[in-house]
Design an enzyme around this catalytic site. Structure first.
Site, PDB file in Angstrom:
ATOM      1  N   LYS A  44      36.739  46.118  38.583  1.00 49.24           N
ATOM      2  CA  LYS A  44      36.359  45.850  37.110  1.00 49.24           C
ATOM      3  C   LYS A  44      35.177  46.392  36.527  1.00 49.24           C
ATOM      4  O   LYS A  44      34.991  46.414  35.393  1.00 49.24           O
ATOM      5  CB  LYS A  44      37.094  44.485  36.775  1.00 49.24           C
ATOM      6  CG  LYS A  44      38.275  44.221  37.017  1.00 49.24           C
ATOM      7  CD  LYS A  44      39.340  45.198  36.108  1.00 49.24           C
ATOM      8  CE  LYS A  44      40.707  44.818  36.389  1.00 49.24           C
ATOM      9  NZ  LYS A  44      41.791  45.415  35.455  1.00 49.24           N
ATOM     10  N   SER A 261      45.441  40.504  45.741  1.00 51.95           N
ATOM     11  CA  SER A 261      46.014  41.829  45.137  1.00 51.95           C
ATOM     12  C   SER A 261      45.974  42.849  46.145  1.00 51.95           C
ATOM     13  O   SER A 261      46.673  43.871  46.244  1.00 51.95           O
ATOM     14  CB  SER A 261      45.590  42.155  43.840  1.00 51.95           C
ATOM     15  OG  SER A 261      44.186  42.420  43.940  1.00 51.95           O
TER      16      SER A 261
END
Lengths: 315, 93
Positions: A44, A261
């Site tokens: 991110k 994830s």
């Protein structure tokens, strides 16, 4: 080694490492791009940096302007780090059911946390951020789900890096959240070689989000729609918490300490490797495992850990 | 052939509160039709006004989105599981 002027210059250009010893098919290589190597600790950082710099360029963001975003963690952490360095006050709407480490990191970077109900998941946090942003038109609300700078960070960064390092790639597999990584990298790679397949991995979020009262509260990210996501993808699958945790553990066999994830994405890569004759799969390891230590993912009883994972947002 | 179908929370009230039901059909489309025959209340949640599947509904066979299989023509058989899930913001962020 070069000396860098700013930690932000270290965002991107992440290494790719061979993890083919985990491949069930000897004719299929699996390569992992380690996004946890970014200075803020996750993929991110890329979108956060692009969104901030673009807003600075077009004047939406400047000295004294408050930044507001909704995030279940990583985007918030990346923005908080960048805002601290640039001197912008930063507020983040954060669902209550994220791991304690995500909250701690946000605090380290000086973010003000605005809690939203865990039962409403990321949808609820995003709705709340929209409401707050409407009340404060002078603030900058990057809105990662709809900001074109998010996929562009991957179209101009992650995608070309993969193409440079692995031109023989046949499959790209990543997680589907804002769709920034999948749309940006997917579009770039398919422009270079239309034969490359793009597979999306989803968490079973819909089952956790009991707060969804009617379907009109459903949501498909504008980033996904604007990039023709339905046509761009070649496959989309859910990976359940147990399998995600199993593969998060398996990744340590190749020395990769990753978030949950990334385990889900690895599980999908293994399914892909079982189905194809031969190929070269590139997967994304979104972040390191540090932020998930409190969940007991690596050492706890798998049933207990799986049950706990059902109640936290880990994607 | 009876196929198991997992329902999201918002559809369960129309199916006697069950989170999992069975329906007959050899394709996803046939199973969906049988589901609506059994539980007419879910039609409004499942179908768009234009007649297709609602844009915020994702259908999965064994956890794979049918848009990338054969859509409503995707074959199903004994042991397969269909899941209906609303599209929500992924937690990724």
């Amino acid at each position: 080694m070069a000396v860098y002027e700013s930690i932000l210059d270290l965002i991107g250009n992440t290494p790719i490492v061979e993890v083919s010893s985990l491949s069930p098919n000897p004719r299929v290589r699996i390569l992992a791009k380690l996004e946890g190597q970014n200075p803020g600790g996750s993929v991110k950082d890329r979108a956060a940096k692009y969104m901030v710099e673009e807003a600075e360029k077009d004047g939406r963001l400047g000295p004294g302007v408050t930044v507001l975003e909704s995030s279940s963690g990583n985007t918030g952490i990346a923005l908080a780090m960048i805002c601290k360095m640039r001197g912008y006050p930063f507020k983040v709407v954060l669902p209550e059911n994220v791991s304690i480490e995500r909250r701690q990191l946000l605090e380290i970077w000086g973010a003000e946390i605005i809690p939203s109900p865990g039962s409403e998941g990321s949808n609820g946090a995003m709705r709340r951020a929209h409401e707050i942003a409407a009340d404060h038109p002078d603030w900058f609300f990057p809105y990662q789900y709809g900001n074109p700078a998010n996929p562009r960070a991957h179209y101009e960064g992650t995608g070309p890096e993969i193409w440079r390092d692995v031109p023989e790639i046949t499959h790209f597999i990543a997680g589907l959240g804002t769709a920034g990584t999948l749309m940006g990298v997917g579009r770039y790679l398919k422009e270079r070689n239309p034969g490359i397949q793009v597979w999306a991995v989803e968490p079973p979020a819909g089952e956790m989000v009991d707060g969804l009262k009617n379907l009109d509260e459903g949501f498909v990210p504008p980033v996904f729609v604007d990039n023709n996501g339905f046509e761009l993808l070649d496959s989309k699958m859910i990976v359940r918490p147990r399998e995600s945790i199993e593969w998060t553990r398996r990744l340590t066999e190749v020395g990769i300490f990753a978030g949950i994830s990334s385990g889900a994405i690895m599980a999908a890569a293994v399914k892909c490797a079982e189905r194809i004759e031969e190929g070269v799969i590139v997967t994304i390891v979104c972040d390191g495992g540090w932020k998930y230590l409190s969940t007991g993912v690596w050492t706890g009883d798998i049933d207990e850990v799986t049950e706990r994972a059902r109640h936290i947002i880990y994607f | 052939m009876p196929v198991s179908v997992r329902l999201p929370t918002i559809m369960r009230t129309h199916a006697g509160g069950n989170s999992e039901v069975t329906a007959e059909g050899s394709t996803v489309g046939e199973v969906v039709e049988d589901l609506i025959r059994q539980f007419p209340g879910i039609a409004a949640n499942l179908r768009s006004p234009e007649g297709g599947i609602h844009k915020f509904v994702n259908l999965y066979v064994n956890d794979e989105d049918i848009r990338y299989l054969d859509k409503l023509d995707t074959k199903v058989g004994a042991g397969d599981q269909i899941a209906i899930l609303p599209a929500v913001a992924g937690g990724a962020a």
